[in-house]
Design an enzyme around this catalytic site. Structure first.
Site, PDB file in Angstrom:
ATOM      1  CB  SER A   8      -0.922  -0.014   1.222  1.00 12.70           C
ATOM      2  OG  SER A   8      -1.452   1.280   1.418  1.00 12.70           O
ATOM      3  CG  HIS A  33      -3.714  -1.673  -1.326  1.00 12.83           C
ATOM      4  ND1 HIS A  33      -4.706  -2.628  -1.318  1.00 12.83           N
ATOM      5  CD2 HIS A  33      -4.187  -0.631  -0.591  1.00 12.83           C
ATOM      6  CE1 HIS A  33      -5.732  -2.191  -0.601  1.00 12.83           C
ATOM      7  NE2 HIS A  33      -5.447  -0.975  -0.153  1.00 12.83           N
ATOM      8  CG  ASP A  35      -5.133   2.688   0.472  1.00 12.31           C
ATOM      9  OD1 ASP A  35      -6.043   1.845   0.428  1.00 12.31           O
ATOM     10  OD2 ASP A  35      -4.037   2.488   1.030  1.00 12.31           O
ATOM     11  CG  MET A  37      -8.646   7.394   1.092  1.00 12.72           C
ATOM     12  SD  MET A  37      -7.968   7.597   2.740  1.00 12.72           S
ATOM     13  CE  MET A  37      -6.998   6.078   2.872  1.00 12.72           C
ATOM     14  CG  HIS A  66      -9.137   0.042  -0.749  1.00  4.90           C
ATOM     15  ND1 HIS A  66      -8.599   0.047   0.531  1.00  4.90           N
ATOM     16  CD2 HIS A  66     -10.485  -0.015  -0.584  1.00  4.90           C
ATOM     17  CE1 HIS A  66      -9.586   0.014   1.416  1.00  4.90           C
ATOM     18  NE2 HIS A  66     -10.729  -0.031   0.772  1.00  4.90           N
ATOM     19  CG  MET A  68     -11.461   3.374   1.150  1.00  9.91           C
ATOM     20  SD  MET A  68      -9.940   3.541   2.098  1.00  9.91           S
ATOM     21  CE  MET A  68      -8.751   3.444   0.756  1.00  9.91           C
ATOM     22  CG  MET A 139     -11.842  -2.120   4.997  1.00  5.26           C
ATOM     23  SD  MET A 139     -10.259  -1.833   4.179  1.00  5.26           S
ATOM     24  CE  MET A 139      -9.439  -0.722   5.321  1.00  5.26           C
ATOM     25  CG  ASP A 174      -6.253  -2.340   3.398  1.00  8.42           C
ATOM     26  OD1 ASP A 174      -5.133  -2.055   3.855  1.00  8.42           O
ATOM     27  OD2 ASP A 174      -6.910  -1.572   2.659  1.00  8.42           O
TER      28      ASP A 174
HETATM   29  C1  DX5 Z   1      -6.593   2.417   5.124  1.00  4.78           C
HETATM   30  C2  DX5 Z   1      -6.034   1.904   3.821  1.00  4.78           C
HETATM   31  C3  DX5 Z   1      -4.947   0.919   4.008  1.00  4.78           C
HETATM   32  C4  DX5 Z   1      -3.723   1.477   4.677  1.00  4.78           C
HETATM   33  C5  DX5 Z   1      -2.985   0.364   5.378  1.00  4.78           C
HETATM   34  O1  DX5 Z   1      -7.780   3.079   4.876  1.00  4.78           O
HETATM   35  O2  DX5 Z   1      -7.057   1.287   3.081  1.00  4.78           O
HETATM   36  O3  DX5 Z   1      -4.595   0.308   2.771  1.00  4.78           O
HETATM   37  O4  DX5 Z   1      -2.861   2.116   3.766  1.00  4.78           O
HETATM   38  O5  DX5 Z   1      -1.978   0.900   6.178  1.00  4.78           O
HETATM   39  P1  DX5 Z   1      -1.223   0.040   7.306  1.00  4.78           P
HETATM   40  O6  DX5 Z   1      -0.672  -1.177   6.643  1.00  4.78           O
HETATM   41  O7  DX5 Z   1      -0.181   0.972   7.831  1.00  4.78           O
HETATM   42  O8  DX5 Z   1      -2.279  -0.282   8.330  1.00  4.78           O
HETATM   43 ZN    ZN Z   2      -6.462   0.081   1.380  1.00 10.66          ZN
END
Ligand code: DX5
Ligand code: ZN
Length: 226
Positions: A8, A33, A35, A37, A66, A68, A139, A174
């Protein structure tokens, strides 16, 4: 179905994103990965289609995108312009009233479709979709930030979903995944592991990825009799 580690990039050095991706690629990571948002579905804003396009140009590693975001259906197309059949686009079950519609939209663009479920969302919300998706993302933290602690209670849900899922369905976890927490997620039934902090905060990415993979393999649901 195999064990896969997904790096990620939320915790990568953003001023060195290209190099960071090259480094995890050379370190043998299975997926990148990303993210996404929107500041509505989660209280944070990160990357969008423009970054995905850029990343696509510099790596052959399949992308694990991913989303969100609210109204994922409106944005599917903007994420699929440069992506390929091995890339996965995952949206949250909590973000839409028409999950099957979004899945079909993603598949129609030639990508793999994934559905993500938050820690406190009941498994029944995704049960009927398991036959239609390529990956389920469970999650193990509330989405929004990297560096949070793994929520142990989610393992029960992972186990239930693994028991009813089609045989080869990829189940990703995740949030808070590190060598100390990955065993529980793996023995509950996860086989894909997203990790930000436990890779990018380490000096040696190869060692970090191998440590995760080893623990996951040793504890995998796949090798334990039920
Ligand atoms: C959180 C993300 C994760 C995050 C994981 O909302 O979806 O992918 O980057 O980070 P770590 O591995 O540090 O928990
Ligand atoms: Zn994620």
């Amino acid at each position: 179905m195999q064990i896969k580690i997904s790096a990620s990039i939320l915790s990568a050095d953003s001023t060195q994103l290209g190099n960071e991706i090259k480094k995890v690629e050379q370190a043998g990571v299975d997926l990148i990965h990303i993210d996404v948002m929107d500041g509505h579905f989660v209280p944070n804003i990160t990357m969008g289609p423009f970054i995905v396009e850029g990343i696509k140009k510099i790596t052959k590693v399949p992308l694990d995108i991913h989303l969100m975001i609210e109204n994922p259906d409106k944005y599917v197309e903007s994420f699929t312009q440069k992506t390929e059949e091995n890339d996965i686009l995952t949206f949250h079950i909590e973000a839409t009233n028409d999950p099957l519609g979004v899945i079909n939209l993603i598949k129609g663009q030639g990508l793999k479709a994934g559905v993500a479920i938050n820690p406190d969302t009941h498994e029944r919300t995704v049960e009927k979709l398991l036959e239609s998706i390529d990956m389920l993302l469970v999650m193990t933290v509330y989405p929004g930030f990297s560096g949070q602690a793994f929520k142990q209670y989610v393992c029960k849900k992972i186990k239930k979903l693994r028991e009813i899922a089609p045989k080869n369905l990829d189940i990703e976890v995740d949030g808070g995944i590190k060598p100390e927490t990955i065993s529980d997620a793996a023995s509950a039934g996860a086989n894909v592991f997203a990790a930000a902090t436990s890779i990018f905060a380490k000096e040696n990415y190869k060692e970090a990825i191998e440590a995760l993979r080893k623990k996951a393999q040793e504890n995998s649901y796949l090798f334990v009799k039920h």
